[in-house]
Motif scaffolding. Sequence first.
Motif, PDB file in Angstrom:
ATOM      1  N   PHE A 116       0.814  -1.211   0.000  1.00  0.00           N
ATOM      2  CA  PHE A 116       0.000   0.000   0.000  1.00  0.00           C
ATOM      3  C   PHE A 116       0.851   1.267   0.000  1.00  0.00           C
ATOM      4  N   ASN A 117       2.036   1.189  -0.558  1.00  0.00           N
ATOM      5  CA  ASN A 117       2.919   2.357  -0.615  1.00  0.00           C
ATOM      6  C   ASN A 117       2.254   3.548  -1.285  1.00  0.00           C
ATOM      7  N   GLY A 118       1.430   3.287  -2.292  1.00  0.00           N
ATOM      8  CA  GLY A 118       0.761   4.369  -3.009  1.00  0.00           C
ATOM      9  C   GLY A 118      -0.410   4.971  -2.266  1.00  0.00           C
ATOM     10  N   TYR A 119      -0.761   4.384  -1.122  1.00  0.00           N
ATOM     11  CA  TYR A 119      -1.900   4.873  -0.331  1.00  0.00           C
ATOM     12  C   TYR A 119      -1.451   5.480   0.995  1.00  0.00           C
ATOM     13  N   LYS A 120      -0.169   5.749   1.139  1.00  0.00           N
ATOM     14  CA  LYS A 120       0.339   6.132   2.457  1.00  0.00           C
ATOM     15  C   LYS A 120      -0.292   7.416   2.995  1.00  0.00           C
ATOM     16  N   SER A 121      -0.766   8.291   2.115  1.00  0.00           N
ATOM     17  CA  SER A 121      -1.413   9.514   2.591  1.00  0.00           C
ATOM     18  C   SER A 121      -2.774   9.221   3.229  1.00  0.00           C
TER      19      SER A 121
END
Length: 256
Positions: A116-121
Motif C-alpha cells: 500500500f505504498n501508493g496509499y500512504k497519505s
Amino acid sequence: MKTKTIFGTKEWAGRNENLIKGCSHDCKYCYAKAMNIQHKHNTKDDWKNEIVNQNKLNKGFRKYDGKIMFPSSHDITPEHLNECMTFLYHILEAGNEVLIVTKTHLNCIKAICDYFNGYKSQILFRFTIGSSDSNVLIFWEPNAPDFEERLESLKYAFNNGFQTSVSCEPMLDDKIDDLINKVFPYVTETIWIGKPNKLRERLSMNGFKNDQATQNEAHRLFQLFSDEYILSLFNQYKSNSKIMWKDSIKKVLKII
C-alpha cells in the motif's frame, strides 16, 4: 448546550470495520473476547480460533467522512494477513482514510507498507504497545509479538514514510517513561495513554477469575495506577503535544 462526551474508539475514528471473529493473540484483558463470551457468541477456549467473515471479504465501500478504524475487535495476524489486505484494499480504493490499529507482526507490517505504498497519505498506523518489557507483554498478551518486534514494525512504517502513532492502552506497567522514550523518535502523530478498563470484569469473563497469578498482577496494576500516579504522569507530559489521554485518564483529571 452541553457538549457530548466522545470516548472509546470514537475518539480515534467515526467508523469501525472488522473482518474476523476471534483473535489468535488471545490477550487476557481483551474487551472483544469478554463481550462475545457475554453474548454467548464465543467461549473462552474458542476465541483464539480466527474465523473470517467471507461475506465481508469482498464488501464494496463508499467514501466516508473521517477515518475508518480497522480492525477494532481483532488484530492483523499472519494467519489471515492476505484476507485483511484484500479488505483493506477495498476500503482504501474507495478513497477512505484508515486508522490501522494492531499489535503488529513485523512481516505483516512489511507486507502492508510495501503493497500500500501508493496509499500512504490515507493510512495512519496505531501500534498497540502497553509496555517496553517483553516479559510483561507476554504475560498479558501471550501470543502477540514482543516489544522488540513491535518497535521494529513501528520503525519500518516510519522509515517508509507512513504516518505513525502508538496506543499505550492499556498501560501494563508503570515504566511509561521508558516506552515513550523508545517509541517517540518514530511517531509522527500521537501516543495515547490509558488505564486498563474494567480489568476485573473482563478477566473474570475471559476465564481468569481463579487464576491467582493473573489476579495478583491485576491487583498490582490497580495499586500502581493510583490517582496520584496518574496526576504525576499527566504533569510530566502535559506540555508534550504528542501525548494524548484516553477517557480513563481524563476521568481522574476530571476534564470530561
